[in-house]
Design a protein around this motif. Structure first.
Motif, PDB file in Angstrom:
ATOM      1  N   ARG A  83       0.851  -1.202   0.000  1.00  0.00           N
ATOM      2  CA  ARG A  83       0.000   0.000   0.000  1.00  0.00           C
ATOM      3  C   ARG A  83       0.887   1.253   0.000  1.00  0.00           C
ATOM      4  O   ARG A  83       0.528   2.255   0.549  1.00  0.00           O
ATOM      5  CB  ARG A  83      -0.913   0.007   1.225  1.00  0.00           C
ATOM      6  N   ILE A 310      -2.122  -9.929 -15.759  1.00  0.00           N
ATOM      7  CA  ILE A 310      -2.599 -11.292 -16.011  1.00  0.00           C
ATOM      8  C   ILE A 310      -4.085 -11.227 -16.317  1.00  0.00           C
ATOM      9  O   ILE A 310      -4.871 -10.752 -15.498  1.00  0.00           O
ATOM     10  CB  ILE A 310      -2.361 -12.184 -14.775  1.00  0.00           C
ATOM     11  N   SER A 311      -4.459 -11.689 -17.494  1.00  0.00           N
ATOM     12  CA  SER A 311      -5.876 -11.639 -17.863  1.00  0.00           C
ATOM     13  C   SER A 311      -6.602 -12.823 -17.237  1.00  0.00           C
ATOM     14  O   SER A 311      -5.983 -13.732 -16.700  1.00  0.00           O
ATOM     15  CB  SER A 311      -6.027 -11.684 -19.371  1.00  0.00           C
ATOM     16  N   VAL A 312      -7.903 -12.748 -17.316  1.00  0.00           N
ATOM     17  CA  VAL A 312      -8.739 -13.778 -16.698  1.00  0.00           C
ATOM     18  C   VAL A 312      -8.373 -15.164 -17.169  1.00  0.00           C
ATOM     19  O   VAL A 312      -8.100 -16.061 -16.380  1.00  0.00           O
ATOM     20  CB  VAL A 312     -10.197 -13.601 -17.139  1.00  0.00           C
ATOM     21  N   THR A 313      -8.390 -15.319 -18.462  1.00  0.00           N
ATOM     22  CA  THR A 313      -8.174 -16.641 -19.039  1.00  0.00           C
ATOM     23  C   THR A 313      -6.780 -17.129 -18.678  1.00  0.00           C
ATOM     24  O   THR A 313      -6.583 -18.293 -18.408  1.00  0.00           O
ATOM     25  CB  THR A 313      -8.329 -16.583 -20.554  1.00  0.00           C
ATOM     26  N   VAL A 316      -5.995 -18.471 -14.433  1.00  0.00           N
ATOM     27  CA  VAL A 316      -6.229 -19.853 -14.005  1.00  0.00           C
ATOM     28  C   VAL A 316      -5.107 -20.737 -14.546  1.00  0.00           C
ATOM     29  O   VAL A 316      -4.571 -21.594 -13.846  1.00  0.00           O
ATOM     30  CB  VAL A 316      -7.581 -20.351 -14.555  1.00  0.00           C
TER      31      VAL A 316
ATOM     32  N   LEU B 348     -13.629  -5.287 -15.431  1.00  0.00           N
ATOM     33  CA  LEU B 348     -14.256  -6.593 -15.206  1.00  0.00           C
ATOM     34  C   LEU B 348     -13.709  -7.662 -16.141  1.00  0.00           C
ATOM     35  O   LEU B 348     -13.907  -8.851 -15.921  1.00  0.00           O
ATOM     36  CB  LEU B 348     -15.776  -6.490 -15.374  1.00  0.00           C
ATOM     37  N   LYS B 349     -13.036  -7.208 -17.193  1.00  0.00           N
ATOM     38  CA  LYS B 349     -12.404  -8.190 -18.075  1.00  0.00           C
ATOM     39  C   LYS B 349     -11.398  -9.028 -17.306  1.00  0.00           C
ATOM     40  O   LYS B 349     -11.051 -10.130 -17.718  1.00  0.00           O
ATOM     41  CB  LYS B 349     -11.697  -7.469 -19.224  1.00  0.00           C
ATOM     42  N   ASN B 350     -10.904  -8.484 -16.203  1.00  0.00           N
ATOM     43  CA  ASN B 350      -9.903  -9.197 -15.412  1.00  0.00           C
ATOM     44  C   ASN B 350     -10.482  -9.935 -14.218  1.00  0.00           C
ATOM     45  O   ASN B 350      -9.746 -10.382 -13.346  1.00  0.00           O
ATOM     46  CB  ASN B 350      -8.828  -8.229 -14.924  1.00  0.00           C
ATOM     47  N   VAL B 351     -11.779 -10.027 -14.161  1.00  0.00           N
ATOM     48  CA  VAL B 351     -12.375 -10.755 -13.038  1.00  0.00           C
ATOM     49  C   VAL B 351     -13.113 -11.973 -13.590  1.00  0.00           C
ATOM     50  O   VAL B 351     -14.023 -11.839 -14.405  1.00  0.00           O
ATOM     51  CB  VAL B 351     -13.356  -9.860 -12.244  1.00  0.00           C
ATOM     52  N   THR B 352     -12.688 -13.130 -13.159  1.00  0.00           N
ATOM     53  CA  THR B 352     -13.295 -14.360 -13.678  1.00  0.00           C
ATOM     54  C   THR B 352     -14.667 -14.584 -13.074  1.00  0.00           C
ATOM     55  O   THR B 352     -14.827 -14.508 -11.854  1.00  0.00           O
ATOM     56  CB  THR B 352     -12.439 -15.587 -13.312  1.00  0.00           C
ATOM     57  N   LYS B 355     -14.557 -20.328 -14.922  1.00  0.00           N
ATOM     58  CA  LYS B 355     -13.433 -20.495 -15.838  1.00  0.00           C
ATOM     59  C   LYS B 355     -13.856 -20.749 -17.283  1.00  0.00           C
ATOM     60  O   LYS B 355     -13.215 -20.278 -18.199  1.00  0.00           O
ATOM     61  CB  LYS B 355     -12.459 -21.565 -15.333  1.00  0.00           C
ATOM     62  N   SER B 359     -15.289 -13.884 -18.255  1.00  0.00           N
ATOM     63  CA  SER B 359     -15.134 -12.846 -17.243  1.00  0.00           C
ATOM     64  C   SER B 359     -16.487 -12.241 -16.878  1.00  0.00           C
ATOM     65  O   SER B 359     -17.499 -12.488 -17.535  1.00  0.00           O
ATOM     66  CB  SER B 359     -14.241 -11.746 -17.785  1.00  0.00           C
ATOM     67  N   GLU B 404     -11.990  -2.154  -3.603  1.00  0.00           N
ATOM     68  CA  GLU B 404     -11.250  -2.654  -2.449  1.00  0.00           C
ATOM     69  C   GLU B 404     -12.210  -3.119  -1.357  1.00  0.00           C
ATOM     70  O   GLU B 404     -11.962  -4.105  -0.676  1.00  0.00           O
ATOM     71  CB  GLU B 404     -10.344  -1.549  -1.890  1.00  0.00           C
TER      72      GLU B 404
END
Lengths: 363, 723
Positions: A83, A310-313, A316, B348-352, B355, B359, B404
């Motif tokens: 932080r 790091i992208s979603v796909t 994992v 949100l593209k980065n939140v799964t 799987k 996203s 957050e």
């Protein structure tokens, strides 16, 4: 009605003195406490880890049948938790004190509570609860069952009976005690910001050196690096390289084991064989080095993640890659432990035997 | 009549598992005893628990097991005796059971005659029986999550077992488990008692522990907490917010509870109540404190596992922790305001989401599409909706997952989005009322979280909630990941229940089939679609799944009789609101005698048609008026078209009650038909025509409910067997 006994917990009644422990005294007290109870006092591992659990003294030692007792401090880096030194309760690098008791003695909880006494906490004066908290680390394919220990509402320790590690069912079980040192120190010293913790006090002048004096720059600079500047492309290349070498080492072990020496040569691990073209003891195979490479991958992933690279796909998939390495290493480690006794004598005998056997083949 | 007491001493058992664990301990012992014919006075049995112990008390047992007479069956009689003389098989059998050959008897089973021997086992002493039962029970104890603590080959339990007390009156039963042998030595409170606690006899147990600072009866701990809390309320003139779930948690975290009232800085009250209460309740297990008007006060109530805090040391510690937590929350709140929800949509593209389903960004797009279709459908059916509000709410609904505050307090998802939306400029020049409506829909999107929770307040919120859940369910079913048995990791049943409840309470004219066809359509062209399983019957599986959900809702939530529910759902489970109205109508007309008779008649019709089908009898493709012979069948045939018209008229208006009354009016004609007309006659043409008449009757009048499902008080029809 209940009347409190005067004697109760006399042995843990280390009276709180007016001068609470400094950060370093806390470390010293806990180390001494556990060393006196038969633990090896190890030093912090020198590769970046996210938790004391990831140091080989835990991750690898809990595998296999050999009993072990160890205590060590482990600075733990979690890039995403940084932080910029602005939050009084969050750190990029916090300090864990890790104890592994393999197998756990029957009085393990009692021992733990006595260790609180050793840091000056009078159990009779506080509210202590063991609340369910089951630990799980997907990147290590590891999990355990246990508690978070709450002291007056503050989580001070994670207490876990390891059940599985690197995908391997453990036998015997190990008990892991992970003390959050900053929290405990802040509690003992009654300060609201980690940076105000007194790390050391000069015995002559009484001058205090604070946690902020020692660590604030780390927090600021690494936050800047991890969040804003880390070069994602470089990090990715580092990751790929470490992963490749780690995997080669894992594969190489099984090639040696299955006596596929031609393949081993093509893998570039010819150097493990002696000049007769035969392998020395499997005990010499550098699985520990492979594990360091795996830790590097884990840390690089954490930086990439905090950098938002790091992208979603991908995410994992990358976690699965680190896990595959950890699981591969755990398998090799267990196999290596079972392979033969570790004594130098038998190693030599084996080598001589190997030489004798192969001797006729040499022109 | 000795009393049995069993205490399993453990390291701290998870609070959420305690009650069930203790109940299983006593009920399994009772069941095992009853199975071997022990009389057990179930009403006097008890289970107790604290974090460190599970206890069962089974009083007034007989001194020994009843003697048991039983029969062992041996070889077939013909093999045991040849020409009346015993064979080697007979001798071996007799020897095995230690009886002379002369005592072999002949017994007849389903498979024929066998040689058997009558045996008697003397009852064992109760202590021996209990030891066997309990040891077996402990080895096979059910816990939601278990662990090893000794060598892997050893036993599993919820947490390590450290001592066992097993007493039959004052006699120790040496029950063994996990390397521990039972004794009479228990343990008191960890910190308030230091000596081992000797339990003299089963009935001394509760008092002996009490003297060592353990209230083993959970109700005693609850009342101690209550009493101390009430005192504080009076003394400090505050009101402690009731919270049954939290109360049960703290009861299960303590052996000797006491309470303290702590304080926090008034300035934190600027944070939303939702945030403050979540921090206190979910993270610190503190009760919120309010004034007489229900307004939050800067205090909290903490329940300690000790006998008090005379010097205020513990209170000081708890206050410190809460201050840090609140500081964090405030820090998160302020940090989150640096980026608007609108900016966060691309994050949100980065939140799964899942799987294989991609996203939350992709989910958002799908839900938006589904929302606009739903709005359009509802608009066409005369429901007033504001599609713009739904659309905007859907686009922002998941953005709080990047904040957050939600990362820290995941249980506040949706709520945080709503709170942020209410204070942010969502679009330039957007009127405040519009913003508040959007914020409310976002806030309510996860509602109802259980059948006790309320549904979203606005119609727009309801649409968003339904679309979000439908998208999740559709995706998971298309992947072939529908819930099976007790496995439902994505809580799809709960989400489906939520959809049913929301549609029902908002009275939305929606078809579930259409909803899920649309939800599936929203996935068209997505990368997720390539992962979809080609082998599953998507629509069929979902129909069955929702039929079950609707059945649960009608029966367990709304309280309709099970046969009414079956009858109504057999006639269709696609339209939730319609199904409820039909269930109400059937429940209303059900007591009338006409309706009961019609139900019986429909059962007969169904049986006749089924038997005709089974024996290959043809049903005429259409009713042929010329093939009728009896007046009764002509009369019934003549009444059908008229009745159909009236019934359909009522049905179209949703007036199911009058539609049912109209159907009931067919009763005289139907009764006369069955009195005068024989259906299964030899003349094929006549028979086929009569079957066609019955079939049309069944078809035309089973659209509200399948009456044959209604359980009638009167006698079952014997018509089918007569035919």
């Amino acid at each position: 009605m209940f009347i409190p006994s005067a004697k109760c917990f006399a042995h843990t009644l280390t009276q709180t003195n007016s001068n609470p422990l400094t950060f370093q005294e806390l470390i010293l007290r806990l180390q001494t406490f556990w060393a006196e109870r038969g633990c090896v006092l190890e030093q912090p591992y020198d590769v970046e880890v996210g938790a004391g659990t990831m140091a080989p003294e835990t991750f690898l030692r809990v595998l296999g049948p050999s009993p072990y007792k160890v205590v060590y401090v482990q600075p733990s880096r979690r890039p995403a938790d940084g932080r910029y030194g602005e939050n009084p309760n969050r750190l990029y690098k916090h300090t864990q004190l890790q104890v592994i008791l393999k197998p756990p003695p029957e009085n393990v909880q009692q021992l733990y509570l006595e260790s609180l006494g050793a840091m000056g906490i009078d159990l009779r004066q506080h509210d202590i609860k063991f609340e369910e908290d089951n630990w799980e680390a997907p990147t290590l394919s590891a999990w355990g069952v246990g508690w978070q220990v709450m002291l007056d509402g503050l989580e001070i320790t994670q207490f876990t009976y390891f059940q599985q590690c690197g995908g391997v069912d453990l036998d015997p079980i190990s008990a892991e005690l992970t003390y959050g040192l900053e929290r405990i120190a802040a509690f003992l010293q009654d300060v609201d910001s980690i940076y105000d913790i007194v790390w050391a006090r000069d015995p002559e002048t009484g001058k205090a050196t604070t946690y902020g004096d020692v660590r604030l720059s780390d927090e600021i600079q690494f936050s800047v690096y991890n969040f804003d500047l880390a070069n994602a492309d470089f990090l990715r290349s580092h990751f790929d390289l470490y992963e490749r070498e780690c995997q080669l080492l894992i594969d190489g072990y099984w090639m040696v084991k299955k006596e596929e020496y031609d393949r081993l040569e093509r893998t570039g691990l010819r150097g493990f064989l002696d000049n007769t073209g035969r392998p020395p003891s499997l005990k010499r195979y550098p699985v520990l080095a492979a594990y360091d490479l795996c830790l590097k991958c884990s840390h690089l992933f954490n930086i990439l993640d905090s950098r938002g690279a790091i992208s979603v796909t991908e995410r994992v998939g990358v976690i699965a890659r680190v896990r595959a390495l950890a699981v591969g290493i755990a398998k090799v480690y267990v196999d290596q432990q079972q392979d033969e006794p570790a004594s130098e004598e038998s190693d030599q005998q084996k080598r001589q035997k190997a030489k004798r056997e192969t001797a006729p083949a040499i022109p | 009549m000795p009393d049995f007491l069993l205490e399993i001493g453990c390291e701290e058992i998870p609070a959420r598992m305690l009650r069930a664990g203790a109940d299983i301990l006593v009920s399994n012992t009772i069941a095992a005893l009853q199975q071997i014919y022990f009389p057990v006075d179930v009403t006097r049995c008890r289970s107790y628990w604290t974090p460190r112990r599970l206890t069962s008390y089974v009083p007034a047992l007989p001194l020994q097991e009843p003697n048991i007479d039983y029969q062992e069956v041996g070889p077939s009689w013909n093999i045991a005796f040849k020409d009346g003389a015993p064979t080697a098989a007979a001798e071996a059998f007799a020897k095995k059971h230690g009886v002379p050959i002369s005592s072999l008897i002949r017994t007849t089973t389903k498979k024929g005659n066998y040689a058997a021997v009558q045996l008697n086992r003397a009852g064992r002493p109760t202590g021996v029986v209990l030891r066997e039962i309990v040891e077996d029970q402990l080895r096979n104890f059910y816990w939601p999550k278990t662990m090893y603590w000794r060598a892997k080959t050893a036993e599993r339990f919820v947490r390590p077992v450290r001592w066992i007390v097993a007493l039959l009156d004052d006699e120790v039963l040496p029950i063994e488990f996990g390397g521990v042998v039972a004794s009479r030595i228990s343990r008191g409170h960890r910190f308030l008692s230091s000596t081992p606690v000797e339990i003299r006899s089963a009935n001394d147990y509760v008092d002996a522990l009490k003297a060592n600072a353990v209230l083993v009866v959970p109700a005693d701990r609850a009342s101690r907490i209550d009493e101390q809390a009430r005192n504080l309320e009076v003394e400090r003139k505050v009101s402690i917010r009731t919270d049954r779930e939290l109360q049960s948690t703290v009861v299960n975290l303590t052996e000797w509870p006491s309470v303290i009232l702590g304080n926090f800085d008034r300035e934190f009250l600027e944070l939303p109540d939702e945030v403050l209460v979540t921090v206190m309740r979910d993270h610190q297990k503190y009760f919120a404190v309010e004034d007489a008007g229900g307004k939050l006060l800067p205090h909290f109530l903490a329940v300690l596992n000790t006998d008090g805090d005379p010097r205020g040391i513990i209170r000081h510690g708890h206050e410190r922790v809460l201050r840090a937590r609140f500081n964090d929350a405030r820090f998160f709140w302020q940090t989150d305001q640096k980026h608007s929800l609108r900016e966060r949509t691309v994050w949100l593209k980065n939140v799964t989401f899942q799987k294989d389903l991609g996203s939350y960004y992709e989910k958002t797009r799908r839900v938006q599409r589904l929302c606009s279709w739903l709005c359009e459908t509802l608009r066409q059916r005369g429901v007033q909706v504001r599609p713009g509000i739904v659309h905007k709410a859907a686009s922002l609904a998941k953005t709080d997952l990047t904040t957050e505050l939600v990362k820290e307090f995941t249980e506040l998802q949706g709520i945080v989005g709503g709170l942020y939306a209410a204070v942010q400029e969502l679009d330039t020049g957007m009127p405040d009322a519009t913003r508040q409506a959007i914020a409310q829909a976002i806030y309510d999107q996860y509602k109802p979280e259980s059948m006790d929770d309320s549904v979203p307040r606005s119609i727009e919120g309801a649409i968003l909630s339904i679309a979000d859940k439908a998208d999740s369910i559709a995706g998971m079913f298309a992947l072939g990941l529908q819930p099976t048995g007790s496995k439902d990791p994505f809580a799809l049943r709960r989400q489906a229940n939520g959809i049913v409840k929301t549609i029902a309470e908002k009275k939305l004219p929606l078809s579930l089939t259409q909803l899920f066809a649309d939800a599936r359509e929203a996935y068209r062209g997505s990368s997720a679609e390539r992962k979809f399983s080609g082998e599953i019957d998507y629509a069929g599986t979902l129909r069955i799944f929702f039929r079950e959900r609707l059945e649960f809702y009608l029966r367990d939530v709304l309280g309709f009789k099970y046969d009414v529910v079956n009858a109504v759902l057999a006639a269709g489970s696609d339209d939730v609101v319609g199904a409820i109205a039909r269930a109400e109508a059937v429940t209303k007309v059900r007591p009338s005698t006409d309706f009961e008779s019609i139900s019986i008649a429909f059962k007969r019709i169904k049986n006749i048609l089924r038997q005709a089908g089974e024996s290959g009898k043809q049903v005429a493709p259409a009713i042929d008026a010329n093939a009728f012979q009896e007046a009764a069948e002509k009369e019934l045939a003549a009444q059908i078209p008229r009745a159909v018209e009236t019934v359909d008229g009522f049905r179209a208006q949703g007036d199911y009650e009058n539609a049912l009354i109209e159907i009931s009016k067919l009763r005289p004609a139907v009764d006369r038909f069955f009195d005068k007309v024989m259906v299964m006659v030899d003349d094929e043409r006549v028979r086929a025509n009569r079957l066609a008449l019955l079939q049309s009757l069944l078809k035309e009048f089973s659209t509200i409910a399948d009456f044959s499902e209604i359980v009638t008080e009167g006698k079952e029809s014997k018509e089918s067997s007569k035919q």
